[in-house]
Design an enzyme around this catalytic site. Structure first.
Site, PDB file in Angstrom:
ATOM      1  N   ASN A   9     -12.253   8.755   7.366  1.00  0.00           N
ATOM      2  CA  ASN A   9     -11.018   7.974   7.412  1.00  0.00           C
ATOM      3  C   ASN A   9     -10.008   8.742   8.253  1.00  0.00           C
ATOM      4  O   ASN A   9      -9.503   9.774   7.811  1.00  0.00           O
ATOM      5  CB  ASN A   9     -10.495   7.770   5.976  1.00  0.00           C
ATOM      6  CG  ASN A   9      -9.150   7.082   5.935  1.00  0.00           C
ATOM      7  OD1 ASN A   9      -8.677   6.552   6.946  1.00  0.00           O
ATOM      8  ND2 ASN A   9      -8.529   7.079   4.764  1.00  0.00           N
ATOM      9  N   LYS A  11      -7.113   7.797   9.035  1.00  0.00           N
ATOM     10  CA  LYS A  11      -5.727   7.494   8.636  1.00  0.00           C
ATOM     11  C   LYS A  11      -4.894   7.187   9.898  1.00  0.00           C
ATOM     12  O   LYS A  11      -5.430   6.618  10.841  1.00  0.00           O
ATOM     13  CB  LYS A  11      -5.152   8.635   7.783  1.00  0.00           C
ATOM     14  CG  LYS A  11      -6.096   8.977   6.615  1.00  0.00           C
ATOM     15  CD  LYS A  11      -5.527   9.921   5.603  1.00  0.00           C
ATOM     16  CE  LYS A  11      -6.560  10.146   4.495  1.00  0.00           C
ATOM     17  NZ  LYS A  11      -6.042  10.944   3.399  1.00  0.00           N
ATOM     18  N   HIS A  93      -6.716   2.403  -0.940  1.00  0.00           N
ATOM     19  CA  HIS A  93      -6.514   3.851  -0.806  1.00  0.00           C
ATOM     20  C   HIS A  93      -5.202   4.219  -1.495  1.00  0.00           C
ATOM     21  O   HIS A  93      -4.233   3.454  -1.460  1.00  0.00           O
ATOM     22  CB  HIS A  93      -6.483   4.233   0.675  1.00  0.00           C
ATOM     23  CG  HIS A  93      -6.578   5.714   0.889  1.00  0.00           C
ATOM     24  ND1 HIS A  93      -5.518   6.557   0.671  1.00  0.00           N
ATOM     25  CD2 HIS A  93      -7.611   6.500   1.267  1.00  0.00           C
ATOM     26  CE1 HIS A  93      -5.896   7.806   0.917  1.00  0.00           C
ATOM     27  NE2 HIS A  93      -7.158   7.798   1.277  1.00  0.00           N
ATOM     28  N   GLU A  95      -2.929   6.042  -0.592  1.00  0.00           N
ATOM     29  CA  GLU A  95      -1.789   6.034   0.333  1.00  0.00           C
ATOM     30  C   GLU A  95      -1.265   4.614   0.543  1.00  0.00           C
ATOM     31  O   GLU A  95      -0.100   4.423   0.882  1.00  0.00           O
ATOM     32  CB  GLU A  95      -2.192   6.715   1.651  1.00  0.00           C
ATOM     33  CG  GLU A  95      -2.336   8.225   1.450  1.00  0.00           C
ATOM     34  CD  GLU A  95      -3.308   8.914   2.377  1.00  0.00           C
ATOM     35  OE1 GLU A  95      -3.738   8.313   3.376  1.00  0.00           O
ATOM     36  OE2 GLU A  95      -3.674  10.074   2.073  1.00  0.00           O
ATOM     37  N   GLU A 163     -11.195   9.138  -5.497  1.00  0.00           N
ATOM     38  CA  GLU A 163     -10.332  10.080  -4.786  1.00  0.00           C
ATOM     39  C   GLU A 163      -9.155  10.498  -5.667  1.00  0.00           C
ATOM     40  O   GLU A 163      -8.127   9.800  -5.705  1.00  0.00           O
ATOM     41  CB  GLU A 163      -9.778   9.430  -3.514  1.00  0.00           C
ATOM     42  CG  GLU A 163     -10.836   9.046  -2.507  1.00  0.00           C
ATOM     43  CD  GLU A 163     -10.253   9.021  -1.104  1.00  0.00           C
ATOM     44  OE1 GLU A 163     -10.935   9.493  -0.201  1.00  0.00           O
ATOM     45  OE2 GLU A 163      -9.108   8.571  -0.924  1.00  0.00           O
ATOM     46  N   GLY A 169      -5.924  15.932   0.841  1.00  0.00           N
ATOM     47  CA  GLY A 169      -5.155  16.696   1.816  1.00  0.00           C
ATOM     48  C   GLY A 169      -4.535  17.965   1.267  1.00  0.00           C
ATOM     49  O   GLY A 169      -3.660  18.552   1.901  1.00  0.00           O
ATOM     50  N   SER A 209     -10.273  16.466   0.071  1.00  0.00           N
ATOM     51  CA  SER A 209     -10.488  17.849   0.526  1.00  0.00           C
ATOM     52  C   SER A 209     -11.961  18.224   0.676  1.00  0.00           C
ATOM     53  O   SER A 209     -12.338  19.376   0.438  1.00  0.00           O
ATOM     54  CB  SER A 209      -9.767  18.845  -0.381  1.00  0.00           C
ATOM     55  OG  SER A 209      -8.363  18.662  -0.283  1.00  0.00           O
TER      56      SER A 209
HETATM   57  O1  LIG Z   1      -9.697   8.845   2.690  1.00  0.00           O
HETATM   58  C1  LIG Z   1      -9.830  10.064   2.644  1.00  0.00           C
HETATM   59  C2  LIG Z   1      -9.204  10.852   1.628  1.00  0.00           C
HETATM   60  O2  LIG Z   1      -7.892  10.476   1.382  1.00  0.00           O
HETATM   61  C3  LIG Z   1      -9.431  12.320   1.699  1.00  0.00           C
HETATM   62  O3  LIG Z   1      -8.603  12.947   2.619  1.00  0.00           O
HETATM   63  P1  LIG Z   1      -8.809  14.544   2.888  1.00  0.00           P
HETATM   64  O4  LIG Z   1     -10.265  14.732   3.136  1.00  0.00           O
HETATM   65  O5  LIG Z   1      -7.964  14.822   4.071  1.00  0.00           O
HETATM   66  O6  LIG Z   1      -8.370  15.219   1.638  1.00  0.00           O
END
Ligand SMILES: O=C[C@H](O)COP(=O)(O)O
Length: 249
Positions: A9, A11, A93, A95, A163, A169, A209
């Site tokens: 992803n 983002k 998600h 977010e 998640e 993150g 992460s």
């Molecule tokens: O969609 C992916 C997740 O929000 C994980 O993000 P990350 O791997 O940067 O922690």
């Protein structure tokens, strides 16, 4: 036997120059033994789709509207994602849930629209740190699962991504036991609701992460069928070892 899935992803990251990362990823994995899904920003899906034409990598969106078309400025429908070359979409998600106040019912409506457009849905669930500390994680996940997943879901169109918000993150990752507890719970709930066959066939991803150095540990956990990777999916150098870890898990 569930086919494993490595999903990335991006983002709100990436411009056309970053399409080179997709080319590099395909070169590193010409014949992957797991499913690959990359979800770049919507602006790149069409161009990315042209690049992956002869490769099994799937492309996906990061959200869609519940309606197929209409007066919804700034939104993108599932049909439009499919038309651009997407075969999947991430929904719910954290977010989106936090930054756009998305509720479970909206996520569910979007999932129905995505299914109607022929897209696989990656529906995200996850608890906040406060909820984990209050020991309500399973309650939260259970409610999100019940209300975000449509009754019409099928094993082919539904993927669940667990998640934990506090792991996204942050570099902070749950213990294998914590991941197993939630994934086993989701599996049991899916089996109760959809029956043993379908409930056992839906793929469950862990996200938050995931990096090259912890991927193998995550992939060894019960009922983890792959990962939804954020930051480490942005470059082929980081994503490729995660894919390899999943292939060899
Ligand atoms: O969609 C992916 C997740 O929000 C994980 O993000 P990350 O791997 O940067 O922690």
């Amino acid at each position: 036997m569930r086919r494993r899935l490595a999903a990335g992803n991006w983002k709100m990251n990436g411009t056309s120059a970053d399409l080179e990362q997709i080319t590099a990823l395909m070169a590193a994995h010409p014949a992957p033994t797991v499913d690959l899904l990359l979800c770049p920003p919507a602006t790149l899906i069409h161009a990315a789709a042209r690049r992956v034409a002869d490769h099994p990598m799937m492309l996906g969106g990061q959200d869609c509207h519940a309606e197929p078309s209409g007066a919804h400025t700034g939104d993108i429908s599932a049909e439009q994602l499919a038309d651009a070359g997407a075969r999947a979409v991430i929904l719910g998600h954290s977010e989106r849930r936090q930054g756009h106040a998305e509720q479970n019912a909206q996520v569910c409506a979007k999932a129905r629209a995505a299914q109607d457009a022929g897209l696989m849905t990656v529906i995200c669930l996850g608890e906040s740190l406060d909820q984990r500390e209050a020991q309500t994680t399973l309650e939260v996940i259970g409610a999100q699962l019940a209300d975000s997943v449509p009754d019409t879901a099928t094993a082919d169109t539904l993927v669940i991504a667990y998640e934990p918000i506090w792991a996204i993150g942050t570099g902070r990752i749950p213990t294998p036991d914590q991941i197993a507890e939630v994934h086993d719970f989701i599996r049991a709930r899916l089996q109760q609701r959809f029956g043993a066959d379908m409930g056992s066939a839906v793929r469950l991803l862990y996200g938050g992460s995931v990096k090259p150095d912890n991927a193998a540990t995550v992939f060894a956990v019960s009922n983890v069928d792959g990962a939804l990777v954020g930051g480490a999916s942005l470059t082929a150098d980081q994503f490729s070892p995660i894919i390899t870890a999943l292939e060899t898990a």
